[in-house]
Design an enzyme around this catalytic site. Structure first.
Site, PDB file in Angstrom:
ATOM      1  N   TYR A  39       0.848  -1.213   0.000  1.00  0.00           N
ATOM      2  CA  TYR A  39       0.000   0.000   0.000  1.00  0.00           C
ATOM      3  C   TYR A  39       0.876   1.253   0.000  1.00  0.00           C
ATOM      4  CZ  TYR A  39      -3.626  -3.285   1.570  1.00  0.00           C
ATOM      5  OH  TYR A  39      -4.496  -4.337   1.675  1.00  0.00           O
ATOM      6  N   TRP A  43      -3.739   6.149   2.558  1.00  0.00           N
ATOM      7  CA  TRP A  43      -5.098   5.601   2.683  1.00  0.00           C
ATOM      8  C   TRP A  43      -5.816   6.352   3.792  1.00  0.00           C
ATOM      9  CZ3 TRP A  43      -2.414   2.533  -0.506  1.00  0.00           C
ATOM     10  CH2 TRP A  43      -3.124   1.685  -1.364  1.00  0.00           C
ATOM     11  N   TRP A  45      -8.507   5.858   6.158  1.00  0.00           N
ATOM     12  CA  TRP A  45      -8.654   5.518   7.584  1.00  0.00           C
ATOM     13  C   TRP A  45      -7.352   5.036   8.196  1.00  0.00           C
ATOM     14  CZ3 TRP A  45     -12.362   0.956   9.312  1.00  0.00           C
ATOM     15  CH2 TRP A  45     -12.117  -0.188   8.579  1.00  0.00           C
ATOM     16  N   GLY A 168     -13.746  -0.532   3.576  1.00  0.00           N
ATOM     17  CA  GLY A 168     -12.447  -0.909   4.138  1.00  0.00           C
ATOM     18  C   GLY A 168     -12.375  -2.392   4.455  1.00  0.00           C
ATOM     19  N   ASP A 170     -12.691  -5.226   2.660  1.00  0.00           N
ATOM     20  CA  ASP A 170     -12.801  -5.537   1.231  1.00  0.00           C
ATOM     21  C   ASP A 170     -13.586  -6.805   0.889  1.00  0.00           C
ATOM     22  OD1 ASP A 170     -10.974  -3.482   1.423  1.00  0.00           O
ATOM     23  OD2 ASP A 170      -9.525  -4.354   0.061  1.00  0.00           O
ATOM     24  N   ARG A 203      -5.515 -13.007   0.645  1.00  0.00           N
ATOM     25  CA  ARG A 203      -6.068 -11.857  -0.083  1.00  0.00           C
ATOM     26  C   ARG A 203      -7.413 -12.221  -0.716  1.00  0.00           C
ATOM     27  NH1 ARG A 203      -4.512  -6.942   0.746  1.00  0.00           N
ATOM     28  NH2 ARG A 203      -5.188  -6.440  -1.366  1.00  0.00           N
ATOM     29  N   TRP A 351     -10.690 -10.175   5.448  1.00  0.00           N
ATOM     30  CA  TRP A 351     -11.840  -9.770   6.271  1.00  0.00           C
ATOM     31  C   TRP A 351     -12.872 -10.886   6.413  1.00  0.00           C
ATOM     32  CZ3 TRP A 351     -11.820  -5.384   9.126  1.00  0.00           C
ATOM     33  CH2 TRP A 351     -10.849  -4.435   8.820  1.00  0.00           C
ATOM     34  N   GLU A 393      -0.282  -6.683   9.535  1.00  0.00           N
ATOM     35  CA  GLU A 393      -1.562  -6.106   9.109  1.00  0.00           C
ATOM     36  C   GLU A 393      -2.736  -6.704   9.887  1.00  0.00           C
ATOM     37  OE1 GLU A 393      -2.192  -6.560   4.913  1.00  0.00           O
ATOM     38  OE2 GLU A 393      -3.914  -5.195   4.881  1.00  0.00           O
TER      39      GLU A 393
HETATM   40  C1  DGY Z   1      -6.450  -2.823  -1.983  1.00  0.00           C
HETATM   41  O1  DGY Z   1      -5.827  -2.346  -2.930  1.00  0.00           O
HETATM   42  O2  DGY Z   1      -6.483  -4.026  -1.723  1.00  0.00           O
HETATM   43  C2  DGY Z   1      -7.121  -1.925  -1.064  1.00  0.00           C
HETATM   44  O3  DGY Z   1      -7.718  -2.588  -0.023  1.00  0.00           O
HETATM   45  C3  DGY Z   1      -8.053  -0.987  -1.751  1.00  0.00           C
HETATM   46  O4  DGY Z   1      -8.290  -0.007  -0.820  1.00  0.00           O
END
Ligand code: DGY
Length: 423
Positions: A39, A43, A45, A168, A170, A203, A351, A393
């Protein structure tokens, strides 16, 4: 819980130092990336949490984080979920895919407005230092709140999201029903970058990703125009994350605004509307707060970590305490993003199961504010999992194992501001 594994005093100061070092290493000059590689931009939040971490050792830098975030605010009041301050070819989807025209290259969706509450916390940390900086942000923060009420509120008064990334969370099960209605055949070729940084099993799947990109392409075709996007939008899901965090943010704005003598006209009424709207997120069949597809009314029937943000929103909800006890009994390492007894649970997949320090913080603090002893239990478990497995994370809630990106800003910040505090 296994309190013997909590850090000794020496380890405690090492961990504090390591957490500060992560914030400093992820600082790109006025804003912080969530983690290098995976990332590489600002971002929304994540930055709000970063500000709380900085507030523990550099209050001016803490304010700057939020100020930089608001430098990307659109004329509509919307504050984007990603600000692409500097190009980075290592991320997909970058600014060209979004095609937005805000003051800074950005995405076209927003994220939970926890910055409203955390700006208030920065003010409380040093009122004399913060009062002018808070006042300078106040009308911008109110404009963002009003944008939610105008463009992200359904017929029943619940705040919804138009993209899973907006929430958020995802790949939470909350979006499954709406996602199944999307046919992404025409999405075209694209190359994911996230799975080059983190194992694909942690992911979202390709099924999800095709739909994420399809939704971006649809909105881009419509020029990111709120009114055009709202017509026949296939993805509108009422979301407890957004609703509860916004409600908390508006309450905090009102309290701080009144103290500083700022223009709070209308805020109390908006808060009352959000309080009433929160009732529509109560799933009567399941007996907990839940999300639903606004287009067909179908509930997710998912007990997630977002369900427990009701306390952060200032709602007393004692029923949710029983649910929290159930999930803590089932998962030893913090509040799982999905209850382990749900068949959709997947302990390492983002998530759909993992525990997240920043969600735990909002849940734990909210519970403590409501007088529930479990709030402190959530803090202790978060402290333990970070102590054992580091500033990653997210974590497997059953084994505690580290998952996702490493050297993560918000996990470090949550350590400094909450989990790692002596208590
Ligand atoms: C991503 O790129 O996976 C992010 O979660 C998008 O905000």
């Amino acid at each position: 819980m296994m309190t013997d594994t909590l850090p000794t005093d020496a380890a405690q100061s090492d961990r504090n130092e390591a957490a500060r070092a992560i914030l400093i290493a992820n600082d790109r000059g006025g804003y912080t990336v969530p983690t290098a590689g995976l990332y590489p931009y600002q971002w929304n939040w994540d930055s709000a949490f970063a500000s709380l971490g900085f507030a523990e050792f550099d209050i001016s830098r803490a304010w700057q984080e939020i100020e930089t975030l608001f430098s990307g605010q659109w004329d509509s009041g919307m504050v984007p979920h990603i600000l692409f301050h500097k190009p980075d070819p290592g991320y997909f989807p970058g600014p060209d895919v979004w095609g937005c025209a805000g003051p800074i290259p950005s995405s076209g969706i927003t994220q939970p407005p926890v910055a409203l509450s955390f700006a208030t916390r920065l003010l409380r940390a040093d009122p004399e230092f913060g009062k002018d900086r808070f006042a300078a942000l106040f009308s911008k923060m109110r404009a963002w709140g009003e944008w939610f009420l105008k463009w992200r509120r359904d017929e029943k008064g619940a705040i919804f999201v138009v993209h899973p990334w907006e929430s958020g969370r995802d790949n939470a099960p909350d979006w499954d029903d709406a996602m199944s209605g999307i046919d992404p055949q025409d999405v075209g070729f694209y190359e994911r970058r996230d799975t080059q940084h983190v194992d694909a099993s942690m992911r979202p799947t390709k099924y999800d990703y095709d739909r994420y990109i399809w939704l971006v392409q649809r909105a881009k075709r419509l020029g990111w125009d709120d009114a055009a996007m709202a017509e026949d939008n296939p993805f509108r899901v009422a979301d407890p994350t957004m609703h509860f965090i916004l409600l908390r943010g508006m309450r905090d704005l009102l309290a701080a605004g009144e103290e500083l003598g700022l223009d709070t006209d209308g805020l109390a009424g908006q808060i009352a509307e959000l309080e009433a709207g929160a009732e529509s997120l109560w799933n009567p069949g399941m007996g907990f707060y839940d999300s639903y597809n606004c287009n067909n009314g179908i509930w997710s029937n998912a007990l997630t970590n977002a369900s427990f943000l009701c306390w952060f929103a200032g709602l007393s909800s004692p029923h949710m305490e029983t649910h929290l006890q159930r999930v803590l009994d089932a998962a030893p390492y913090g509040v799982p993003s999905l209850a382990p007894f749900d068949p959709r649970f997947d302990a390492k997949r983002y998530w759909r199961g993992p525990t997240w320090g920043m969600m735990n913080m909002m849940i734990g603090e909210g519970a403590t504010e409501q007088g529930f002893a479990l709030g402190e239990e959530v803090r202790k478990r978060t402290r333990e999992v970070i102590s054992k497995y580091g500033f990653v994370e997210y974590f497997d809630p059953m084994t505690g194992e580290a998952a996702g990106g490493k050297a993560f800003t918000w996990t470090a910040a949550v350590w400094l501001a909450w989990a790692g505090k002596e208590g």
